[in-house]
Design a protein around this motif. Sequence first.
Motif, PDB file in Angstrom:
ATOM      1  N   ASN A 528      -6.382  -5.047   4.809  1.00 32.73           N
ATOM      2  CA  ASN A 528      -5.195  -5.061   3.955  1.00 32.73           C
ATOM      3  C   ASN A 528      -4.434  -6.381   4.010  1.00 32.73           C
ATOM      4  O   ASN A 528      -3.376  -6.514   3.387  1.00 32.73           O
ATOM      5  CB  ASN A 528      -4.271  -3.905   4.355  1.00 32.73           C
ATOM      6  N   LEU A 579       1.803   3.754   5.566  1.00 34.05           N
ATOM      7  CA  LEU A 579       0.787   4.703   5.123  1.00 34.05           C
ATOM      8  C   LEU A 579       0.290   4.411   3.707  1.00 34.05           C
ATOM      9  O   LEU A 579      -0.523   5.165   3.164  1.00 34.05           O
ATOM     10  CB  LEU A 579       1.346   6.132   5.215  1.00 34.05           C
ATOM     11  N   ARG A 580       0.760   3.302   3.120  1.00 36.53           N
ATOM     12  CA  ARG A 580       0.195   2.876   1.831  1.00 36.53           C
ATOM     13  C   ARG A 580      -1.136   2.167   2.028  1.00 36.53           C
ATOM     14  O   ARG A 580      -1.944   2.065   1.111  1.00 36.53           O
ATOM     15  CB  ARG A 580       1.161   1.922   1.109  1.00 36.53           C
ATOM     16  N   TYR A 581      -1.359   1.648   3.244  1.00 35.79           N
ATOM     17  CA  TYR A 581      -2.571   0.880   3.515  1.00 35.79           C
ATOM     18  C   TYR A 581      -3.687   1.810   3.986  1.00 35.79           C
ATOM     19  O   TYR A 581      -3.460   2.704   4.817  1.00 35.79           O
ATOM     20  CB  TYR A 581      -2.297  -0.183   4.591  1.00 35.79           C
ATOM     21  N   THR A 582      -4.884   1.565   3.486  1.00 39.31           N
ATOM     22  CA  THR A 582      -6.006   2.443   3.825  1.00 39.31           C
ATOM     23  C   THR A 582      -7.259   1.635   4.173  1.00 39.31           C
ATOM     24  O   THR A 582      -7.376   0.455   3.849  1.00 39.31           O
ATOM     25  CB  THR A 582      -6.347   3.389   2.659  1.00 39.31           C
ATOM     26  N   THR A 587      -5.671   6.581   5.742  1.00 36.64           N
ATOM     27  CA  THR A 587      -4.554   5.855   6.340  1.00 36.64           C
ATOM     28  C   THR A 587      -4.727   5.814   7.856  1.00 36.64           C
ATOM     29  O   THR A 587      -5.567   6.511   8.426  1.00 36.64           O
ATOM     30  CB  THR A 587      -3.218   6.540   6.012  1.00 36.64           C
TER      31      THR A 587
END
Length: 742
Positions: A528, A579-582, A587
Motif C-alpha cells: 500500500n 482498515l482501508r488498506y488490504t 485487511t
Amino acid sequence: MTRVRENNLRNVSLEIPKQQITVFTGVSGAGKSSLVFDTIAAESQRQLNEVFSTFVQNFLPSYGQPDADAIENLSAAVVIDQKPIQGNSRPTVGTITDIYSLLRLLYSRVGTPHIGYSKAFSFNLPEGMCPECDGLGETMTLDLEKLLNTSKSLNEGAIQFSTLHQQWQRYAASGLFDGDEKLANYTDAEYEMLIHGDTVVESSVNDETVELNYEGLVDTFTRRYIERDISSLSDRTHEAIDRVTSRGVCPLCDGARLNQDALSSEINDHNIAQLAAMNVNELMGVVVDIEDPVATPIVSEITDRLRHLSTVGLEYLTLNRETSTLSGGESQRIKMVKHLTSSLTDMTYIFDEPTIGLHPRDVRGVNELLRELRDDGNTVLVVEHDPDVIEIADHVVDIGPDAGKSGGEIVYQGTVEGLYDADTNTGRHMNHRMPIKSTFRQPTGQMTVANASRYNLQDVTVDIPAGVLTVITGVAGAGKSTLLDVFLEDHPEAISIDQSAVSTSIRSVLATYTGLMDDIRKRFARANDVSKSLFSFNSDGGCSECDGHGVIYTDLAFMDSIQSTCEVCRGKRYKDGVLRYTVRGETISDVLEMTVSEAVAFFEKPTLQRTLEALDDVGLGYLTLGQSLPTLSGGECQRIKLSNELHKTGSVYVLDEPTTGLHMADLEQLLSILNRLVNEGNSVIVIEHNVDIVKNADWVVDIGPEGGTRGGSVIFEGTPRQLLDAEDSLTGAYLRQTIRTT
C-alpha cells in the motif's frame, strides 16, 4: 439454550439436564469453553448480579450478554477454574481450605496451656503472629555490599538499586553529598549520614526551593521493602530487591510464623505449627487420636476436609504450603474441596479439565467428588478430555467436528454408551486403545543425576538414557518435577519447555510473540506504499479509544479486571483509516482473525510459512494470529515454545506434561512430533501421566510409590513392556488395565 453464536459457535441449540453430570468434550478450539464459560457461566453470573441494587452492581463485575436467542432455566453458577489462587505470601493451603481455622479453634478449646481465643493462633493477626517476621516465617536483610559499590560515586551509580539511585542523586544535587566523590573516600560521618541520616535539606523543584526530609538509605529501603508486604510489586522490582537482600528463616519462630505463646500450646505433644507442617495423610493420623470430647465435632470436620484433599490426590500437600506455589491443577482441586463443604444445593458447578496434572489413580478421586456434588442436588458441568471422566457422565455433549471455524457445532449429545457408536473424533478415540510399543530405541549414552536429596527425593541416583524418548512418571507429588529440576541444573544445555506463560502483557498476541507480525506489517506497507508503523496496533495504527487493545479494561482493584469490547473499533484494534488498506482483499484486522491453518494457505513467504507450519504441527492450527497470549492455557503456551524449538539436532528436550489440554485425537500428532525429535538425533525427556504416552516411550522412570514423604524413590527403570511386570508400581497397574487384548 437456543441459537448460541458466541465466538465460533454456529447457532447451537441444546438442553442440559439438571442435577446430573454433563461432560463437554471435543478437540482443542472446538468451542467447549465458548459454550460452557462464555455463555452458560457468563449469563448465569450476569443475571445473578442483576438481582442486586444498581448501587451494589457498580461494585460487581460487569458481564456482557452472550450472543444467543435464548438461555433459560439457569441456576447460580460457581466456576472452578485452573487460575492460580491469587494472593501474597500469607495465604496457605490451610487458610484457603479453612482447615487451619479449624485447627486454631481446636487449640483454643483443648490446647494446653490455654492462651486465648482462636485469634491467638493466627499468623495473619497481631494476636498470633511472630513479632520478628510479622507472621511471614522468614526475614529479609539488606546486604550493603550488594546495594553499594563504594568504588563509585553517587553520580556514577554507586547505589545499585535504580529507584534509590535516582532519589539520592537529587540529594547530591542539594549539596548534602558530593555527587562526584567515591563512597570509599567518605568520612565516617558522611557514610553514616548516607545510610542512617535524619535531617532536612533544601532542594530545587520546578525552579522553587523546597524543604525535603532526608532519611538514610538503609532506613528508606527497610521502610519501603522490608517492613511492608511487597507482594503487589512487579516481578522486575522483586528481582531488584532479591539482588540486594538476603533471606533466611526467622530466627525467633524458626519459620513457624507464630509468636512464642502460640507455639507453647500443645495437644498430644504437638503445637499447631507442627501440625501445619505435616502432609495431609500424616495430619489425619495425628488428629484422629485427639480424644477430648470437647474436640470431637471439630476433629470430625477437620478429618472430613483432609479426606477430601486426599481423595483428589493432594495428600502430599502440607497446610503451611503457600498457595502462590501451587500449580493450576492443584489450585482447582483445592477450590473443589472447599465447595464440597457448602450446604447450598441446586447450584451449577463448572469445572475446567479438573484432571490436569493427575495420575490415573487420582482421577478416580476427582470422579468421586464430582459425583458427591451431583448427589447433593447440584448440576455439574465439566470440560474434559480424559476418557475416565467422560465415562462417569450422565450426559455428554461433543463439540466439533474440528477446531476454530471448522468447529462450533454439536456433533453428538446423549449417553456415554451412545458416544461409543458416534462417528466423531471423541467417539472414535473412546474405542481406541494404543498398544504398547514393540521395539525400543537403543541409548546413545547416559545422563546421570547423582545423589539427589532435594525436597522429598531420597538420595536418588538415576541414569537417563540419551538419544531416546524417556518418560518420567508417578503420582502427583512423587518427586518427578524435583528430579527434573536437579537434572536441568546438572545439564544446563538442555532445552526446558514448561507451561509457564509465554507473555503476561495484554498487548502480546500470537503474531507478535512468534515474530510473524513484523513480516506481516512489512507486507501491508509495501503493498500500500505507506509506513509499516501504521499497521501496528501498539503504535500509529492503534484505536485511540482502547489504545489498540480491542477491549476496554475495567480495574476492579480487589477482583479480576473486566473487559468489554471497544465500541469504537468494535474489537478490531485499529483506526478505521488503517482498515482501508488490504493485501489480497484482506485487511490487517482480517489477517489477525485468521487461524494458523488459514494463514498457512494465505501467506506465500517461506519464512512465514515455516513458522506457521511449526505451530500447525504442534496442534495449534486453531489459534488465531491475534489471539491474546495471556488467554492461552499452560498446554498451549508449552506447545508454542515447542514450535520454536523444532528442527534441531543433538539437543536435550525436557517437557512437563505436554498432553495437558489435548484431546485424544491430538495425542497421535504429539507423539509423532516427539518421535521426530528423537529420530533427528535429540534426546527427549517428558514428565507425563498419560498412559498412551508411557506406552510409546523407549524408557520409563517411575517415581513413587506415593506422593510427599511416601514418595521420592525410583521404583522402576526400564521399557514400558517391562513396566507391566512391576508389581509395586501404580503406573504399571494402570498400564496393565489399558492393554488392548487381541
